[in-house]
Design an enzyme around this catalytic site. Structure first.
Site, PDB file in Angstrom:
ATOM      1  N   ASP A  19       0.857  -1.184   0.000  1.00  0.00           N
ATOM      2  CA  ASP A  19       0.000   0.000   0.000  1.00  0.00           C
ATOM      3  C   ASP A  19       0.901   1.245   0.000  1.00  0.00           C
ATOM      4  O   ASP A  19       1.906   1.294   0.716  1.00  0.00           O
ATOM      5  CB  ASP A  19      -0.897  -0.001   1.241  1.00  0.00           C
ATOM      6  CG  ASP A  19      -2.021   1.003   1.136  1.00  0.00           C
ATOM      7  OD1 ASP A  19      -3.187   0.599   1.048  1.00  0.00           O
ATOM      8  OD2 ASP A  19      -1.734   2.226   1.141  1.00  0.00           O
ATOM      9  N   ILE A  20       0.530   2.230  -0.819  1.00  0.00           N
ATOM     10  CA  ILE A  20       1.367   3.427  -0.977  1.00  0.00           C
ATOM     11  C   ILE A  20       1.362   4.330   0.264  1.00  0.00           C
ATOM     12  O   ILE A  20       2.297   5.096   0.482  1.00  0.00           O
ATOM     13  CB  ILE A  20       0.918   4.224  -2.236  1.00  0.00           C
ATOM     14  CG1 ILE A  20       2.047   5.071  -2.780  1.00  0.00           C
ATOM     15  CG2 ILE A  20      -0.318   5.050  -1.972  1.00  0.00           C
ATOM     16  CD1 ILE A  20       1.726   5.698  -4.138  1.00  0.00           C
ATOM     17  N   ASN A  60     -13.132  -2.897   2.271  1.00  0.00           N
ATOM     18  CA  ASN A  60     -14.165  -1.860   2.337  1.00  0.00           C
ATOM     19  C   ASN A  60     -15.023  -1.842   1.077  1.00  0.00           C
ATOM     20  O   ASN A  60     -14.487  -1.901  -0.029  1.00  0.00           O
ATOM     21  CB  ASN A  60     -13.507  -0.480   2.506  1.00  0.00           C
ATOM     22  CG  ASN A  60     -12.652  -0.396   3.757  1.00  0.00           C
ATOM     23  OD1 ASN A  60     -12.986  -0.985   4.782  1.00  0.00           O
ATOM     24  ND2 ASN A  60     -11.547   0.322   3.686  1.00  0.00           N
ATOM     25  N   GLN A  86     -14.362   2.942   1.533  1.00  0.00           N
ATOM     26  CA  GLN A  86     -13.691   2.614   0.265  1.00  0.00           C
ATOM     27  C   GLN A  86     -13.335   3.896  -0.466  1.00  0.00           C
ATOM     28  O   GLN A  86     -14.178   4.791  -0.625  1.00  0.00           O
ATOM     29  CB  GLN A  86     -14.603   1.738  -0.614  1.00  0.00           C
ATOM     30  CG  GLN A  86     -13.899   1.236  -1.863  1.00  0.00           C
ATOM     31  CD  GLN A  86     -14.751   0.269  -2.696  1.00  0.00           C
ATOM     32  OE1 GLN A  86     -15.940   0.095  -2.448  1.00  0.00           O
ATOM     33  NE2 GLN A  86     -14.132  -0.338  -3.690  1.00  0.00           N
ATOM     34  N   HIS A  99     -10.315  -4.677  -3.429  1.00  0.00           N
ATOM     35  CA  HIS A  99      -9.021  -4.995  -2.836  1.00  0.00           C
ATOM     36  C   HIS A  99      -9.204  -5.347  -1.368  1.00  0.00           C
ATOM     37  O   HIS A  99     -10.175  -4.938  -0.732  1.00  0.00           O
ATOM     38  CB  HIS A  99      -8.048  -3.819  -2.988  1.00  0.00           C
ATOM     39  CG  HIS A  99      -8.579  -2.536  -2.431  1.00  0.00           C
ATOM     40  ND1 HIS A  99      -9.484  -1.747  -3.103  1.00  0.00           N
ATOM     41  CD2 HIS A  99      -8.358  -1.923  -1.253  1.00  0.00           C
ATOM     42  CE1 HIS A  99      -9.781  -0.692  -2.371  1.00  0.00           C
ATOM     43  NE2 HIS A  99      -9.117  -0.783  -1.246  1.00  0.00           N
ATOM     44  N   PHE A 100      -8.236  -6.098  -0.872  1.00  0.00           N
ATOM     45  CA  PHE A 100      -8.234  -6.526   0.525  1.00  0.00           C
ATOM     46  C   PHE A 100      -6.960  -6.019   1.172  1.00  0.00           C
ATOM     47  O   PHE A 100      -5.878  -6.153   0.605  1.00  0.00           O
ATOM     48  CB  PHE A 100      -8.266  -8.063   0.613  1.00  0.00           C
ATOM     49  CG  PHE A 100      -9.528  -8.669   0.063  1.00  0.00           C
ATOM     50  CD1 PHE A 100      -9.741  -8.764  -1.303  1.00  0.00           C
ATOM     51  CD2 PHE A 100     -10.499  -9.152   0.920  1.00  0.00           C
ATOM     52  CE1 PHE A 100     -10.903  -9.316  -1.817  1.00  0.00           C
ATOM     53  CE2 PHE A 100     -11.680  -9.715   0.419  1.00  0.00           C
ATOM     54  CZ  PHE A 100     -11.874  -9.792  -0.949  1.00  0.00           C
ATOM     55  N   HIS A 101      -7.090  -5.435   2.345  1.00  0.00           N
ATOM     56  CA  HIS A 101      -5.919  -4.954   3.086  1.00  0.00           C
ATOM     57  C   HIS A 101      -5.394  -6.038   4.013  1.00  0.00           C
ATOM     58  O   HIS A 101      -6.176  -6.716   4.684  1.00  0.00           O
ATOM     59  CB  HIS A 101      -6.301  -3.764   3.975  1.00  0.00           C
ATOM     60  CG  HIS A 101      -6.802  -2.563   3.246  1.00  0.00           C
ATOM     61  ND1 HIS A 101      -6.005  -1.475   2.986  1.00  0.00           N
ATOM     62  CD2 HIS A 101      -8.018  -2.267   2.732  1.00  0.00           C
ATOM     63  CE1 HIS A 101      -6.716  -0.556   2.342  1.00  0.00           C
ATOM     64  NE2 HIS A 101      -7.942  -1.016   2.175  1.00  0.00           N
TER      65      HIS A 101
END
Ligand code: AMP
Ligand code: ZN
Length: 137
Positions: free
Chosen positions: A30-31, A86, A93, A99-101
């Site tokens: 993740d950025i 989310n 979101q 996507h999944f964190h």
């Protein structure tokens, strides 16, 4: 979707720090991480959210999450990991490509994923459960 940032990352058009890749998923850093090592699992195909996700891809994602979570825990020696996802602006979101964190967690860290515990009136939980169950197909 050429205007979707995660489609462009998934296709390799935009470079990213890749942890894992297969025919359905790309897992990247993740950025703007909640903690160092925070990763996101992207589907290669564009689905805006869980509601759009195809069944066969849905069936594979948890296996990817499990694999990456194990590697993350081993490498980072974190005390725990949050798997988060989310759907919709109201749910937090911000990028509308599923996507999944995976967020590494440490005792007494400064990551806050919390809610105020609510309560049900008598019979209310069973009533809501039955209503939702009635819509399952
Ligand atoms: P969400 O709020 O669940 O939609 O999460 C979107 C996540 O995508 C956030 O944690 C962002 O930091 C992350 N993000 C946005 N753009 C990029 C990017 N170009 N590369 C990696 N992660 C990104
Ligand atoms: Zn997309």
């Amino acid at each position: 979707m050429t205007n979707c940032i995660f489609c462009r990352i998934a296709s390799g058009e935009i470079p990213s720090s890749v942890i894992y890749e297969d025919e359905d998923f790309k897992v990247i850093m993740d950025i703007a991480p909640a903690a160092k090592g925070h990763a996101i699992i992207l589907t290669k195909k564009h689905f805006a959210n869980l509601f759009e996700l195809e069944e066969d891809v849905a069936g594979k994602v948890l296996s990817v999450a499990k694999k990456v979570a194990a590697a993350m825990k081993e490498e980072l020696c974190c005390d725990g990991i949050n798997l988060l996802q989310n759907n919709g602006e109201a749910a937090g979101q911000t990028v509308f490509h599923l996507h999944f964190h995976l967020i590494p967690r440490y005792k007494d860290d400064d990551v806050h994923i919390k809610w105020k515990p609510g309560r049900y009136e008598d019979g209310e939980a069973a009533d809501i459960a039955a209503k939702i169950a009635g819509r399952l197909i």
